[in-house]
Design a protein around this motif. Structure first.
Motif, mmCIF file in Angstrom:
data_model
loop_
_atom_site.group_PDB
_atom_site.id
_atom_site.type_symbol
_atom_site.label_atom_id
_atom_site.label_comp_id
_atom_site.label_asym_id
_atom_site.label_seq_id
_atom_site.Cartn_x
_atom_site.Cartn_y
_atom_site.Cartn_z
ATOM 1 N N ARG A 82 0.827 -1.211 0.000
ATOM 2 C CA ARG A 82 0.000 0.000 0.000
ATOM 3 C C ARG A 82 0.859 1.258 0.000
ATOM 4 N NH1 ARG A 82 -5.787 0.328 3.006
ATOM 5 N NH2 ARG A 82 -6.289 2.487 2.512
ATOM 6 N N VAL A 83 1.899 1.274 0.833
ATOM 7 C CA VAL A 83 2.795 2.435 0.875
ATOM 8 C C VAL A 83 3.476 2.614 -0.482
ATOM 9 C CG1 VAL A 83 4.919 3.337 1.911
ATOM 10 C CG2 VAL A 83 3.153 2.346 3.370
ATOM 11 N N ARG A 84 3.846 1.511 -1.092
ATOM 12 C CA ARG A 84 4.474 1.563 -2.417
ATOM 13 C C ARG A 84 3.495 2.133 -3.455
ATOM 14 N NH1 ARG A 84 6.114 -4.063 -3.592
ATOM 15 N NH2 ARG A 84 8.215 -3.621 -2.848
ATOM 16 N N ALA A 85 2.250 1.667 -3.425
ATOM 17 C CA ALA A 85 1.256 2.127 -4.400
ATOM 18 C C ALA A 85 0.916 3.605 -4.213
ATOM 19 C CB ALA A 85 -0.008 1.282 -4.289
ATOM 20 N N GLU A 86 1.068 4.108 -2.980
ATOM 21 C CA GLU A 86 0.698 5.489 -2.664
ATOM 22 C C GLU A 86 1.890 6.443 -2.671
ATOM 23 O OE1 GLU A 86 -3.004 4.088 0.272
ATOM 24 O OE2 GLU A 86 -1.149 4.904 1.122
ATOM 25 N N LYS A 87 3.001 6.008 -3.229
ATOM 26 C CA LYS A 87 4.232 6.796 -3.166
ATOM 27 C C LYS A 87 4.029 8.225 -3.672
ATOM 28 C CE LYS A 87 9.082 6.844 -4.623
ATOM 29 N NZ LYS A 87 10.162 6.119 -5.333
ATOM 30 N N ALA A 88 3.292 8.390 -4.752
ATOM 31 C CA ALA A 88 3.093 9.727 -5.329
ATOM 32 C C ALA A 88 2.158 10.589 -4.487
ATOM 33 C CB ALA A 88 2.551 9.603 -6.755
ATOM 34 N N ASN A 89 1.342 9.950 -3.661
ATOM 35 C CA ASN A 89 0.386 10.672 -2.828
ATOM 36 C C ASN A 89 0.197 9.907 -1.517
ATOM 37 O OD1 ASN A 89 -1.591 12.487 -1.968
ATOM 38 N ND2 ASN A 89 -3.239 11.376 -2.999
ATOM 39 N N PRO A 90 1.182 9.985 -0.603
ATOM 40 C CA PRO A 90 1.137 9.189 0.632
ATOM 41 C C PRO A 90 -0.111 9.474 1.465
ATOM 42 C CG PRO A 90 3.307 10.132 0.301
ATOM 43 C CD PRO A 90 2.407 10.787 -0.701
ATOM 44 N N GLN A 91 -0.749 8.398 1.919
ATOM 45 C CA GLN A 91 -1.940 8.513 2.762
ATOM 46 C C GLN A 91 -1.619 8.254 4.226
ATOM 47 O OE1 GLN A 91 -5.051 9.490 1.262
ATOM 48 N NE2 GLN A 91 -3.436 9.906 -0.254
ATOM 49 N N ALA A 92 -0.558 7.510 4.480
ATOM 50 C CA ALA A 92 -0.162 7.184 5.854
ATOM 51 C C ALA A 92 1.051 8.002 6.264
ATOM 52 C CB ALA A 92 0.145 5.697 5.976
ATOM 53 N N SER A 93 1.196 8.191 7.563
ATOM 54 C CA SER A 93 2.371 8.875 8.105
ATOM 55 C C SER A 93 3.282 7.924 8.868
ATOM 56 C CB SER A 93 1.934 10.015 9.033
ATOM 57 O OG SER A 93 1.156 10.960 8.329
ATOM 58 N N VAL A 94 2.689 6.851 9.412
ATOM 59 C CA VAL A 94 3.441 5.899 10.236
ATOM 60 C C VAL A 94 3.230 4.486 9.720
ATOM 61 C CG1 VAL A 94 3.684 4.881 12.546
ATOM 62 C CG2 VAL A 94 3.286 7.343 12.296
ATOM 63 N N TRP A 95 4.322 3.746 9.611
ATOM 64 C CA TRP A 95 4.275 2.305 9.374
ATOM 65 C C TRP A 95 4.681 1.665 10.688
ATOM 66 C CZ3 TRP A 95 7.166 -0.479 4.771
ATOM 67 C CH2 TRP A 95 6.986 -1.852 4.876
ATOM 68 N N TRP A 96 3.741 0.990 11.314
ATOM 69 C CA TRP A 96 3.954 0.439 12.659
ATOM 70 C C TRP A 96 3.786 -1.082 12.599
ATOM 71 C CZ3 TRP A 96 0.016 1.535 17.171
ATOM 72 C CH2 TRP A 96 0.471 0.920 18.350
ATOM 73 N N GLY A 97 4.916 -1.790 12.580
ATOM 74 C CA GLY A 97 4.875 -3.244 12.537
ATOM 75 C C GLY A 97 5.200 -3.770 11.164
#
Length: 350
Positions: A82-97
């Motif tokens: 998901r973080v990879r797919a949203e690289k151009a427009n990040p939706q998350a701020s924290v990856w926890w775990g």
């Protein structure tokens, strides 16, 4: 006769100007506070009980974030995708775990923010990225899980190779591997232990084919795994120790075996997503490493902190952890190819 009136107007203008300046200052301060407390999103592979508790504690200590923290719980591999797919427009701020290899992949793809938190100096170099793009939060031993109402400790498998014994045919249930960082790591460890440098995965593939033969079903997610294990649709699995203990603490009928040949021990980490709300992310991640919080998470949520705590709870002090000799660098280079092969050529074909 007009002088008092003129003076009154002048005084009023001065008061208005003063009030205006005060109002501007308050507005600026308020804007600054609001900016530092903007809503932020966390993608987490942690158990929901853990994320709920920690967010409650975080917002209690930082009330400006009350109602402004959104957590989406999903598998670690799903977070990466998901973080990879949203690289151009990040939706998350924290990856926890996330697994060490998943976070390292994200770092090389420029998906994570580099920074040096206050806790970094206390952490073993093995448990963090050299450039500060991710940091290990907890250590996760991968163990054999079993239904302790259906099986006694004596009857449960004692080591990894026991899982491919024909006696366990149709008695093993596994969390669907491709979407799970935990399962990808376990399966990759099973391959790497039979090919130290990763150059010949075939013996590992053969082992996984035997395991597939014994596997009655692949559960779609952890909740599905727990439900089906509790209903004895499968009585044996492979899973991470923390979640086994968390579910057992909720009166689920689960026990675990520390494998005789050793348990793969994952470094499970955290990171700030590049392009997200960096200020909020860093504030939250600093909070995760608060000493009193880590002690509570070890005691009540069965976490093994990546940074030592002064007093270990009884369960941790008596754990008797036996780590497997795993080369995570080899796994990091080969995991995607290995799991893709398993998914296409082995799954449901045993």
């Amino acid at each position: 006769m007009r002088r008092p009136w003129v003076m009154a107007i002048a005084l009023g203008a001065m008061l208005a100007a003063t009030a205006g300046c005060g109002s501007s200052d308050d507005s600026d301060t308020g804007s600054s506070a609001n900016a530092s407390a903007e809503k932020f999103v966390i993608y987490s592979a942690r158990d929901k009980a853990v994320t709920d508790y920690v967010v409650e504690q975080f917002t209690s200590k930082n009330p400006e974030y009350k109602g402004k923290v959104e957590v989406l719980n999903m598998g670690a591999q799903e977070v990466l995708e998901r973080v990879r797919a949203e690289k151009a427009n990040p939706q998350a701020s924290v990856w926890w775990g996330g697994t060490q290899q998943g976070l390292a992949t994200a770092a090389t793809e420029n998906l994570l923010e580099a920074w040096q938190p206050s806790f970094a100096g206390k952490m073993d170099a093995r448990y963090k990225d050299a450039q500060g793009r991710w940091h290990g939060e907890i250590l996760l031993p991968e163990v054999i899980m079993y239904n302790n109402k259906a099986l006694s400790p004596e009857e449960a498998p004692k080591d990894w190779d026991d899982l491919v014994d024909p006696k366990w045919k149709d008695k093993i249930i596994i969390r669907d591997v491709a979407a799970s960082g935990t399962m990808r790591s376990i399966y990759s460890s099973m391959i790497q232990r039979l090919s130290a440098d990763g150059s010949n995965p075939q013996p590992g593939y053969d082992w996984l084919r035997k395991l597939d033969t014994n596997t009655v079903e692949y559960a779609a997610n952890p909740a599905d795994l727990y439900l089906k294990m509790s209903r004895e649709q499968g009585v044996v699995s492979a899973w991470n120790l923390q979640d086994v203990l968390l579910q057992a603490d909720k009166k689920m009928p689960f026990g675990y075996v520390m494998p005789a040949s050793g348990a793969p021990v994952l470094v499970d980490g955290v990171a700030a997503v590049k392009g997200g709300n960096t200020a909020a992310a860093q504030k939250f991640l600093e909070f995760l490493f608060d000493d009193s919080l880590r002690a509570t998470l070890a005691k009540d949520y069965f976490q093994i902190p990546a940074v030592e705590i002064s007093e270990k709870p009884e369960w941790l002090a008596n754990l008797g952890l036996k780590p497997m000799d795993v080369d995570w660098d080899v796994i990091g280079k080969n995991e995607t190819a290995w799991i893709n092969h398993w998914n296409a050529e082995i799954k449901d074909k045993g």
